[in-house]
Scaffold this active site. Structure first.
Site, PDB file in Angstrom:
ATOM      1  N   GLY A 291       4.626  -3.360  -6.708  1.00 23.50           N
ATOM      2  CA  GLY A 291       4.523  -2.513  -5.901  1.00 23.50           C
ATOM      3  C   GLY A 291       4.799  -2.805  -4.726  1.00 23.50           C
ATOM      4  O   GLY A 291       5.927  -2.570  -3.967  1.00 23.50           O
TER       5      GLY A 291
ATOM      6  N   TYR B 147      -9.635  -6.515   3.314  1.00 26.30           N
ATOM      7  CA  TYR B 147      -9.329  -7.787   2.730  1.00 26.30           C
ATOM      8  C   TYR B 147      -9.264  -8.915   3.751  1.00 26.30           C
ATOM      9  O   TYR B 147      -8.567  -9.867   3.386  1.00 26.30           O
ATOM     10  CB  TYR B 147      -8.160  -7.754   2.094  1.00 26.30           C
ATOM     11  CG  TYR B 147      -7.730  -6.515   1.140  1.00 26.30           C
ATOM     12  CD1 TYR B 147      -8.540  -6.445   0.025  1.00 26.30           C
ATOM     13  CD2 TYR B 147      -6.946  -5.520   1.380  1.00 26.30           C
ATOM     14  CE1 TYR B 147      -8.405  -5.337  -0.868  1.00 26.30           C
ATOM     15  CE2 TYR B 147      -6.621  -4.684   0.534  1.00 26.30           C
ATOM     16  CZ  TYR B 147      -7.404  -4.419  -0.448  1.00 26.30           C
ATOM     17  OH  TYR B 147      -7.152  -3.311  -1.319  1.00 26.30           O
TER      18      TYR B 147
ATOM     19  N   CYS C 104     -16.177   4.766  14.513  1.00 24.10           N
ATOM     20  CA  CYS C 104     -17.605   4.252  14.881  1.00 24.10           C
ATOM     21  C   CYS C 104     -18.113   3.182  13.815  1.00 24.10           C
ATOM     22  O   CYS C 104     -19.036   3.491  12.979  1.00 24.10           O
ATOM     23  CB  CYS C 104     -18.555   5.365  15.004  1.00 24.10           C
ATOM     24  SG  CYS C 104     -17.894   6.807  15.916  1.00 24.10           S
TER      25      CYS C 104
HETATM   26  N1  LLP Z   1       0.340  -2.986 -11.997  1.00 21.70           N
HETATM   27  C1  LLP Z   1      -1.100  -2.882 -12.001  1.00 21.70           C
HETATM   28  C2  LLP Z   1      -1.648  -2.766 -13.258  1.00 21.70           C
HETATM   29  C3  LLP Z   1      -1.811  -3.013 -10.684  1.00 21.70           C
HETATM   30  O1  LLP Z   1      -3.028  -2.980 -10.698  1.00 21.70           O
HETATM   31  C4  LLP Z   1      -0.948  -3.154  -9.456  1.00 21.70           C
HETATM   32  C5  LLP Z   1      -1.934  -3.215  -8.326  1.00 21.70           C
HETATM   33  C6  LLP Z   1       0.323  -3.290  -9.373  1.00 21.70           C
HETATM   34  C7  LLP Z   1       1.080  -3.290 -10.775  1.00 21.70           C
HETATM   35  C8  LLP Z   1       1.205  -3.580  -8.402  1.00 21.70           C
HETATM   36  O2  LLP Z   1       0.971  -4.728  -7.799  1.00 21.70           O
HETATM   37  P1  LLP Z   1       1.673  -5.298  -6.474  1.00 21.70           P
HETATM   38  O3  LLP Z   1       3.041  -5.508  -7.106  1.00 21.70           O
HETATM   39  O4  LLP Z   1       1.524  -4.204  -5.650  1.00 21.70           O
HETATM   40  O5  LLP Z   1       0.958  -6.700  -6.096  1.00 21.70           O
HETATM   41  N2  LLP Z   1      -4.757  -2.680  -2.153  1.00 21.70           N
HETATM   42  C9  LLP Z   1      -4.324  -4.100  -2.195  1.00 21.70           C
HETATM   43  C10 LLP Z   1      -3.645  -4.404  -3.381  1.00 21.70           C
HETATM   44  C11 LLP Z   1      -4.237  -3.632  -4.788  1.00 21.70           C
HETATM   45  C12 LLP Z   1      -3.423  -3.945  -5.881  1.00 21.70           C
HETATM   46  C13 LLP Z   1      -3.717  -3.134  -7.065  1.00 21.70           C
HETATM   47  N3  LLP Z   1      -3.010  -3.383  -8.228  1.00 21.70           N
HETATM   48  C14 LLP Z   1      -3.906  -4.504  -1.032  1.00 21.70           C
HETATM   49  O6  LLP Z   1      -3.743  -3.756   0.041  1.00 21.70           O
HETATM   50  O7  LLP Z   1      -3.662  -5.726  -0.791  1.00 21.70           O
END
Ligand code: LLP
Length: 438
Positions: free
Chosen positions: A298, A339, A366
């Site tokens: 992602g 985070y 706020c």
């Molecule tokens: N696959 C699954 C099952 C996941 O839960 C996630 C992300 C991904 C793929 C993609 O992961 P990436 O390549 O983006 O690391 N909101 C947080 C990140 C939460 C990730 C949740 N799962 C942030 O802003 O750092």
């Protein structure tokens, strides 16, 4: 959660180093997205404003594309990072599949005409209607995260008279060495099936006629910068795959999830090539390199393809701190406060004035937690435009309307042109569905 001021102080010129390939760069002293000056977009569409670079999406895709060349790998964009239809459609055209986690995400990928045969459905809490919709669409695979979900999926598929393709998401109990909120592969996390229970649950799955076992899956965390946690997980999955084969359960794919990190400041994350070279080497040692590999990136596909533009409303100086109060807030970008995440802050029109001060960049909400950056050495003026860097992943998708603030518009820059890919929400739309009592 650490809430202390941990971010290193940096001289103004050292903030958020951009890679050579960055599509956000200074040209004639003004920050541009590709060939579009960011002030032009701010004037036209107002701030806060998300701006993405189409070419940066291609750059990120290319890093996966070259890594998978000649290998049996499918890249399913972890669309929770950025689910704008324009972004999804771009990746669809480039050949990506999608990793979805809800019926809503399924609706989005179907809306851009994605091939359901390249869609994997993850998530710990799939509801019946979501299973039905995904079965109807014909997704590649359900990444099942518990025995209870497996049983329910079997029943839903049976009622629909179809067979559900399943993969168990296994929790390999490895430390991804990342922030605890985005670490998912440890025993104490809610995700996946404990690796010690996996064999038994696979055997149970093999006895349910409406299920067809196709693979195994894990996702150990996010913003991972080193290859070793992936290999630790892989080693455990290899043992599992071999055990299952001995029991007559043959898998056709191995999904290693997402998680590759990006450079927010000075990180040097692993590349898709490093990951896949290592993975295939290890698989070959066990004669398992005929397995299809699924990746679910992602952040690494979109994170550095977007910025959040914001305008300084007021400067406020107290004995203790200097605040720059900007028009973007935690509702637009929650990562810093959630985070303790570090995002670069760039002046869009740097003045060259050496008279720096140390600022906290805060929003109008706020809450004391409403900050976007802390302890940044900057020269700031009221009314000036700032770019919060690396905001393309988990920026807009995590935005809310808290304090009845319309969510920002999203713009996609393409060379010297640009497109509104989501207009700013109107105030009326924020409460359009609400009713007062009779
Ligand atoms: N696959 C699954 C099952 C996941 O839960 C996630 C992300 C991904 C793929 C993609 O992961 P990436 O390549 O983006 O690391 N909101 C947080 C990140 C939460 C990730 C949740 N799962 C942030 O802003 O750092």
């Amino acid at each position: 959660m650490p809430t202390t001021r941990q971010q290193p102080l940096r001289p103004r010129n050292e903030v958020a180093p951009m890679t050579a390939a960055s599509r956000f760069h200074l040209k004639n002293g003004i920050l541009h997205a590709e060939n579009v000056p960011l002030p032009t977009l701010a004037e036209k569409f107002g701030t806060p404003l998300y701006v993405y670079s189409r070419q940066a999406l291609h750059d990120a895709w290319d890093s996966y594309h070259s890594a998978i060349a000649g290998r049996n790998v499918i890249v399913c964009f972890g669309m929770k990072a950025n689910s704008n239809l324009a972004v999804l459609d771009e990746f669809r055209r480039l050949g990506a599949g999608f990793d979805i986690v809800s019926g809503g995400e399924l609706a989005r990928v179907l809306a851009v005409g994605a091939d359901p045969g390249k869609v994997v459905f993850s998530g710990v809490g799939k509801q019946v209607w979501e299973m039905q919709a995904a079965l109807k669409a014909g997704v590649k695979c359900f990444n099942v995260e518990s025995e209870a979900e497996l049983v329910q999926l079997g029943q839903v598929a049976e009622k629909m008279n179809v067979v559900a393709p399943v993969s168990l998401r296994v929790n390999p109990d490895v430390d991804a060495h990342t922030h605890p909120y985005i670490s998912t592969g440890l025993k104490e996390n809610k995700f996946g099936i404990a690796i010690d229970d996996a064999v038994r649950i696979y055997q149970r799955a093999s006895e349910i006629k409406s299920l067809h076992i196709v693979g195994v899956d894990c996702h150990i965390g996010s913003q991972i910068t080193d290859v070793s946690p992936y290999l630790d997980a892989l080693d455990k999955l290899i043992i599992l795959i071999q055990t299952l084969a001995g029991l007559g359960i043959k898998l056709s794919h191995l999904d290693l999830g997402g998680g590759i990190g990006i450079r927010y400041t000075d990180e040097t994350p692993l590349t898709p090539t490093t990951l896949l070279d290592n993975v295939f080497k290890r698989l070959a040692q066990h004669k398992l390199d005929s397995l299809q590999i699924v990746l679910e990136p992602g952040r690494s596909l979109v994170g550095n393809a977007g910025v959040l533009l914001t305008t300084v409303q007021y400067l406020k100086h107290s004995d203790a701190r200097n605040f720059a109060i900007v028009d973007a807030a935690m509702n637009d970008l929650i990562r810093p406060t959630l985070y303790d995440a570090w995002h670069g802050v760039e002046q869009v029109c740097p003045t060259g004035n050496a008279n720096t001060q140390i600022y906290d960049i805060v929003g109008p909400i706020c809450e004391s937690g409403d900050w976007l950056a802390r302890d940044r050495r900057l020269v700031l003026e009221q009314g000036e435009l700032l770019a919060i860097m690396s905001a393309g992943a988990y920026g807009f998708t995590m935005a809310s309307q808290y304090n009845t603030r319309p969510r920002a518009a999203e713009i996609m820059v393409d060379n010297d042109s640009y497109h509104v890919v989501r207009p700013r929400e109107t105030l009326e739309s924020l409460f359009a569905g609400e009713q007062t009592l009779p």
